[in-house]
Scaffold this motif. Structure first.
Motif, PDB file in Angstrom:
ATOM      1  N   PHE A  27       0.814  -1.215   0.000  1.00 58.08           N
ATOM      2  CA  PHE A  27       0.000   0.000   0.000  1.00 58.08           C
ATOM      3  C   PHE A  27       0.851   1.270   0.000  1.00 58.08           C
ATOM      4  CE2 PHE A  27      -2.988   3.154   1.714  1.00 58.08           C
ATOM      5  CZ  PHE A  27      -3.918   3.037   0.712  1.00 58.08           C
ATOM      6  N   ASP A  28       1.935   1.290   0.796  1.00 57.80           N
ATOM      7  CA  ASP A  28       2.751   2.511   0.820  1.00 57.80           C
ATOM      8  C   ASP A  28       3.455   2.724  -0.521  1.00 57.80           C
ATOM      9  OD1 ASP A  28       4.203   0.208   1.468  1.00 57.80           O
ATOM     10  OD2 ASP A  28       5.876   1.411   2.177  1.00 57.80           O
ATOM     11  N   GLN A  29       3.833   1.609  -1.187  1.00 50.78           N
ATOM     12  CA  GLN A  29       4.442   1.735  -2.522  1.00 50.78           C
ATOM     13  C   GLN A  29       3.434   2.307  -3.514  1.00 50.78           C
ATOM     14  OE1 GLN A  29       5.393  -2.359  -3.135  1.00 50.78           O
ATOM     15  NE2 GLN A  29       7.530  -2.110  -2.532  1.00 50.78           N
ATOM     16  N   LEU A  30       2.199   1.842  -3.348  1.00 52.48           N
ATOM     17  CA  LEU A  30       1.140   2.293  -4.252  1.00 52.48           C
ATOM     18  C   LEU A  30       0.927   3.798  -4.132  1.00 52.48           C
ATOM     19  CD1 LEU A  30      -1.622   1.105  -5.805  1.00 52.48           C
ATOM     20  CD2 LEU A  30      -2.580   1.881  -3.691  1.00 52.48           C
ATOM     21  N   MET A  31       0.837   4.290  -2.885  1.00 51.74           N
ATOM     22  CA  MET A  31       0.631   5.719  -2.686  1.00 51.74           C
ATOM     23  C   MET A  31       1.850   6.497  -3.177  1.00 51.74           C
ATOM     24  SD  MET A  31      -2.309   5.640  -1.613  1.00 51.74           S
ATOM     25  CE  MET A  31      -2.935   7.104  -0.864  1.00 51.74           C
ATOM     26  N   ALA A  32       3.059   5.943  -2.928  1.00 52.19           N
ATOM     27  CA  ALA A  32       4.274   6.625  -3.374  1.00 52.19           C
ATOM     28  C   ALA A  32       4.303   6.712  -4.892  1.00 52.19           C
ATOM     29  CB  ALA A  32       5.505   5.896  -2.849  1.00 52.19           C
ATOM     30  N   LEU A  33       3.911   5.627  -5.562  1.00 49.35           N
ATOM     31  CA  LEU A  33       3.904   5.643  -7.032  1.00 49.35           C
ATOM     32  C   LEU A  33       2.971   6.733  -7.542  1.00 49.35           C
ATOM     33  CD1 LEU A  33       4.733   4.142  -9.700  1.00 49.35           C
ATOM     34  CD2 LEU A  33       2.560   2.968  -9.517  1.00 49.35           C
ATOM     35  N   GLY A  34       1.787   6.816  -6.959  1.00 49.81           N
ATOM     36  CA  GLY A  34       0.822   7.816  -7.401  1.00 49.81           C
ATOM     37  C   GLY A  34       1.296   9.236  -7.161  1.00 49.81           C
ATOM     38  N   TRP A  35       1.727   9.505  -5.923  1.00 47.33           N
ATOM     39  CA  TRP A  35       2.009  10.893  -5.546  1.00 47.33           C
ATOM     40  C   TRP A  35       3.408  11.343  -5.915  1.00 47.33           C
ATOM     41  CZ3 TRP A  35      -1.538  14.329  -4.242  1.00 47.33           C
ATOM     42  CH2 TRP A  35      -2.767  13.872  -3.766  1.00 47.33           C
ATOM     43  N   LYS A  36       4.381  10.408  -5.853  1.00 42.58           N
ATOM     44  CA  LYS A  36       5.771  10.845  -6.027  1.00 42.58           C
ATOM     45  C   LYS A  36       6.321  10.543  -7.411  1.00 42.58           C
ATOM     46  CE  LYS A  36       7.037  10.437  -1.202  1.00 42.58           C
ATOM     47  NZ  LYS A  36       7.847   9.684  -0.238  1.00 42.58           N
ATOM     48  N   THR A  37       5.701   9.673  -8.146  1.00 41.43           N
ATOM     49  CA  THR A  37       6.218   9.345  -9.478  1.00 41.43           C
ATOM     50  C   THR A  37       5.289   9.847 -10.574  1.00 41.43           C
ATOM     51  OG1 THR A  37       7.117   7.346  -8.498  1.00 41.43           O
ATOM     52  CG2 THR A  37       7.131   7.481 -10.886  1.00 41.43           C
ATOM     53  N   LEU A  38       4.025   9.444 -10.524  1.00 38.40           N
ATOM     54  CA  LEU A  38       3.132   9.765 -11.637  1.00 38.40           C
ATOM     55  C   LEU A  38       2.837  11.267 -11.720  1.00 38.40           C
ATOM     56  CD1 LEU A  38       0.582   6.823 -11.758  1.00 38.40           C
ATOM     57  CD2 LEU A  38       2.731   7.105 -12.922  1.00 38.40           C
ATOM     58  N   ILE A  39       2.691  11.945 -10.574  1.00 34.46           N
ATOM     59  CA  ILE A  39       2.359  13.373 -10.634  1.00 34.46           C
ATOM     60  C   ILE A  39       3.506  14.203 -11.223  1.00 34.46           C
ATOM     61  CG2 ILE A  39       1.864  15.419  -9.211  1.00 34.46           C
ATOM     62  CD1 ILE A  39      -0.076  13.769  -7.654  1.00 34.46           C
ATOM     63  N   PRO A  40       4.765  14.024 -10.769  1.00 33.80           N
ATOM     64  CA  PRO A  40       5.851  14.769 -11.437  1.00 33.80           C
ATOM     65  C   PRO A  40       5.945  14.458 -12.925  1.00 33.80           C
ATOM     66  CG  PRO A  40       6.642  13.813  -9.400  1.00 33.80           C
ATOM     67  CD  PRO A  40       5.262  13.285  -9.595  1.00 33.80           C
ATOM     68  N   ILE A  41       5.810  13.165 -13.283  1.00 35.23           N
ATOM     69  CA  ILE A  41       5.888  12.813 -14.708  1.00 35.23           C
ATOM     70  C   ILE A  41       4.774  13.518 -15.475  1.00 35.23           C
ATOM     71  CG2 ILE A  41       5.707  10.954 -16.404  1.00 35.23           C
ATOM     72  CD1 ILE A  41       6.920   9.079 -14.458  1.00 35.23           C
ATOM     73  N   SER A  42       3.569  13.529 -14.908  1.00 28.13           N
ATOM     74  CA  SER A  42       2.458  14.110 -15.662  1.00 28.13           C
ATOM     75  C   SER A  42       2.622  15.621 -15.798  1.00 28.13           C
ATOM     76  CB  SER A  42       1.120  13.748 -15.024  1.00 28.13           C
ATOM     77  OG  SER A  42       1.097  14.102 -13.685  1.00 28.13           O
ATOM     78  N   LEU A  43       3.193  16.284 -14.780  1.00 33.06           N
ATOM     79  CA  LEU A  43       3.435  17.721 -14.917  1.00 33.06           C
ATOM     80  C   LEU A  43       4.482  17.992 -15.992  1.00 33.06           C
ATOM     81  CD1 LEU A  43       3.357  18.854 -11.185  1.00 33.06           C
ATOM     82  CD2 LEU A  43       1.703  19.406 -12.954  1.00 33.06           C
ATOM     83  N   GLY A  44       5.548  17.182 -16.007  1.00 33.72           N
ATOM     84  CA  GLY A  44       6.568  17.351 -17.025  1.00 33.72           C
ATOM     85  C   GLY A  44       6.017  17.099 -18.420  1.00 33.72           C
ATOM     86  N   ASN A  45       5.193  16.057 -18.532  1.00 35.34           N
ATOM     87  CA  ASN A  45       4.587  15.714 -19.816  1.00 35.34           C
ATOM     88  C   ASN A  45       3.707  16.852 -20.319  1.00 35.34           C
ATOM     89  OD1 ASN A  45       3.440  13.979 -21.936  1.00 35.34           O
ATOM     90  ND2 ASN A  45       1.623  14.123 -20.670  1.00 35.34           N
ATOM     91  N   LEU A  46       3.004  17.488 -19.363  1.00 34.37           N
ATOM     92  CA  LEU A  46       2.114  18.599 -19.713  1.00 34.37           C
ATOM     93  C   LEU A  46       2.923  19.729 -20.361  1.00 34.37           C
ATOM     94  CD1 LEU A  46      -0.881  19.029 -19.297  1.00 34.37           C
ATOM     95  CD2 LEU A  46      -0.341  20.345 -17.271  1.00 34.37           C
ATOM     96  N   ALA A  47       4.077  20.051 -19.747  1.00 35.16           N
ATOM     97  CA  ALA A  47       4.931  21.104 -20.297  1.00 35.16           C
ATOM     98  C   ALA A  47       5.395  20.724 -21.701  1.00 35.16           C
ATOM     99  CB  ALA A  47       6.119  21.327 -19.372  1.00 35.16           C
ATOM    100  N   LEU A  48       5.803  19.464 -21.852  1.00 36.46           N
ATOM    101  CA  LEU A  48       6.306  18.966 -23.143  1.00 36.46           C
ATOM    102  C   LEU A  48       5.236  19.119 -24.231  1.00 36.46           C
ATOM    103  CD1 LEU A  48       9.090  17.654 -23.468  1.00 36.46           C
ATOM    104  CD2 LEU A  48       7.953  15.442 -23.506  1.00 36.46           C
ATOM    105  N   VAL A  49       4.022  18.643 -23.922  1.00 40.96           N
ATOM    106  CA  VAL A  49       2.940  18.677 -24.910  1.00 40.96           C
ATOM    107  C   VAL A  49       2.540  20.127 -25.200  1.00 40.96           C
ATOM    108  CG1 VAL A  49       0.546  18.025 -25.335  1.00 40.96           C
ATOM    109  CG2 VAL A  49       2.101  16.391 -24.298  1.00 40.96           C
ATOM    110  N   ALA A  50       2.522  20.967 -24.153  1.00 36.48           N
ATOM    111  CA  ALA A  50       2.130  22.370 -24.368  1.00 36.48           C
ATOM    112  C   ALA A  50       3.106  23.042 -25.328  1.00 36.48           C
ATOM    113  CB  ALA A  50       2.086  23.103 -23.032  1.00 36.48           C
ATOM    114  N   ILE A  51       4.400  22.780 -25.157  1.00 36.98           N
ATOM    115  CA  ILE A  51       5.400  23.390 -26.047  1.00 36.98           C
ATOM    116  C   ILE A  51       5.227  22.852 -27.467  1.00 36.98           C
ATOM    117  CG2 ILE A  51       7.868  23.516 -26.532  1.00 36.98           C
ATOM    118  CD1 ILE A  51       8.223  23.516 -23.420  1.00 36.98           C
ATOM    119  N   ALA A  52       4.984  21.550 -27.597  1.00 38.70           N
ATOM    120  CA  ALA A  52       4.805  20.947 -28.921  1.00 38.70           C
ATOM    121  C   ALA A  52       3.580  21.532 -29.620  1.00 38.70           C
ATOM    122  CB  ALA A  52       4.684  19.434 -28.794  1.00 38.70           C
TER     123      ALA A  52
END
Lengths: 127, 388
Positions: free
Chosen positions: B315-340
């Motif tokens: 469970f703690d890995q699951l929450m860490a994956l959601g909050w600490k991995t997927l959210i930073p990636i999705s913010l970075g992806n957003l910047a990438l797509v916006a520039i494209a």
């Protein structure tokens, strides 16, 4: 049949309402119909809460649970509101262009500051 | 019959009926496919006794569920206990009604778009909003059972669902950026105009969406709420018979709706591959509806494949994956797509090409890496050796 604003916009939701009514009624009707088929033979053991064979001594609602669940809920509200802000921005992006990009970069920068703060304070770690 | 009555009442009713029946049948057939496929993936046979290839197994299971006793714990909150599964089932079906399964359908002289309602200009927003209602169903059924395992399962499930809602929302924003619209039909049309499915420039977004989608449907490897080794059955421990079947149908309904939205946003909906390439037009012999449902079906197979491949997260890995991995990636992806997108149509194509090349390079690197010496201590590898 695409509409922008006005009374037609409200009217376009009516089909969804009827669709949702069917989706909500279907399980209810099925439950009622299925009740005709099955046999009920309840007894007090069957109706007690399942705890792997141990007789339950306390009510489940008397127990308290980790404060982290509340914390996650509060953080979710913050981040979800942020996402909701992004939706109209994304729709209008082809008109806002560079201004929109910079504007959203500033918004996200402030948000990321908060995110880093929350992370450093350990609100995101469960253990 | 007046036009309004026909299009606002009668047709939605028929579509609703068709959809709920289809979800029920699909859930049944999918369990058969899932169990057969899991059997194959785990080098065993799976159900093969009832009917040809065990196909009637799901019908037998349904009959069993119908005749099973309906047990409501005496301490439970009766009304909420009943409301829980209904709150989970209804949104799952309504989302399916908001997704366009094809351009238009003419039947008995009535032409209607192949989805529940008019093509709303806030379609995607409504889909996200409606699908979130399911969280209430889970937490209510966990709480109303008034039993410890369901309560814990419901809480975990709610925490998991709202955590993965954030990266999912952020991933969806990339598709809106690329299409400039929240209408599902216009998102598909934008992919026709762009000449490329959004999965290429939105490769990261699609990955984020699908991973979050697996988490949202409580499927392996994120099936924590149902972790039977610690929580018995999770939030539906105290449900039996047909009430449990409603949960079951909702899970499969949710899987279908996540797959359908992923198909619409990233895989061109009902469009054939490369909709602008003229020499591929022979592919149009397959009707749009079948393109759409074929893609959805492939996603469902991926769900089953995941279940056979990945072990469950802690469970703690699951929450860490959601909050600490997927959210930073999705913010970075957003910047990438916006520039494209700012760069224009060429930007999307360049971004898509770069991402596909990166993935291909990654596959190549893994493929060329010399195989690690296989240890015979782990059970999985020793099994393989026995077979060889």
């Amino acid at each position: 049949m695409r509409v922008h604003g006005g009374p037609e916009a409200v009217e376009s939701y009516i089909p969804i309402l009827f669709f949702a009514a069917i989706a909500a009624l279907f399980p209810v009707v099925m439950l009622v119909v299925m009740a005709l088929f099955r046999q009920q033979a309840p007894n007090s053991t069957k109706l007690s809460p399942y705890e792997c064979g141990v007789v339950s001594s306390t009510d489940a609602h008397d127990h308290r649970f980790s404060v982290r669940y509340y914390l996650i809920a509060v953080l979710f509200v913050v981040f979800d509101v942020e996402t909701v802000f992004l939706f109209p921005w994304a729709v209008m992006y082809d008109k806002l262009l560079l201004f929109g990009l910079i504007e959203m970069a500033v918004f996200l920068y402030i948000l990321v500051l908060g995110y880093v703060y929350v992370w450093k304070r350990g609100a995101l770690s469960w253990a | 019959m007046s036009h309004t009555l026909l299009h606002n009442v009668l047709i939605p009713f028929i579509k609703g009926l068709v959809t709920v029946v289809a979800v029920g049948l699909a859930a049944g057939v999918l369990t058969w496919i899932e169990r057969r496929l899991l059997g194959r993936l785990q080098i065993r046979k799976g159900p093969n006794r009832v009917g040809p290839q065990g196909f009637f197994q799901w019908i037998a299971d349904t009959i069993k569920l119908i005749f099973k006793e309906d047990i409501v714990p005496s301490r439970a909150e009766k009304a909420l206990h009943l409301l829980g599964p209904l709150l989970l089932f209804t949104p799952a079906v309504v989302v399916l009604g908001l997704v366009p399964w094809g351009p238009e359908l003419t039947l008995f002289g009535v032409t209607t778009p192949l989805h529940a309602a008019a093509d709303l200009n806030v379609g995607l927003l409504l889909i996200l909003a409606v699908s979130t209602i399911g969280v209430y169903g889970i937490i209510l059924s966990g709480w109303a059972s008034n039993s410890k395992y369901p309560l814990l399962g419901g809480l975990r499930s709610a925490a998991q669902l709202i955590s993965y809602e954030v990266p999912m929302g952020l991933a969806v924003v990339s598709a809106i950026l690329m299409s400039g619209s929240l209408s599902m039909v216009e998102i598909i049309e934008a992919q026709r105009k762009a000449g490329v499915w959004f999965v290429f420039p939105g490769l990261i977004a699609f990955f984020l969406y699908f991973v979050s989608g697996v988490a949202e449907t409580n499927r392996t490897p994120f099936d924590l709420p149902e972790a039977e080794s610690e929580l018995v059955g999770g939030f539906h421990t105290e449900y039996s018979g047909f009430r449990w079947a409603v949960f079951f149908m909702s899970e499969y309904g949710n899987m279908i709706s996540i797959s359908a939205v992923a198909t619409t946003l990233f895989f061109g909906g009902w469009l054939r591959p490369f909709p602008n390439v003229a020499w591929l037009s022979f592919l149009d012999v397959i009707p749009a509806f079948f393109w759409f449902s074929g893609k959805v079906f492939l996603f469902l197979l991926v769900y089953i494949w995941f279940r056979a491949t990945f072990p469950r997260y802690r469970f703690d890995q699951l929450m860490a994956l959601g909050w600490k991995t997927l959210i930073p990636i999705s913010l970075g992806n957003l910047a990438l797509v916006a520039i494209a997108v700012l760069w224009g149509a060429a930007g999307l194509k360049v971004l898509g090409a770069v991402l596909v090349l990166l993935v291909a390079a990654g596959f190549f690197a893994v493929w060329r890496r010399p195989a690690r010496p296989r240890s015979s201590t782990t059970m999985a590898s020793s099994n393989v050796e026995v077979r060889a």
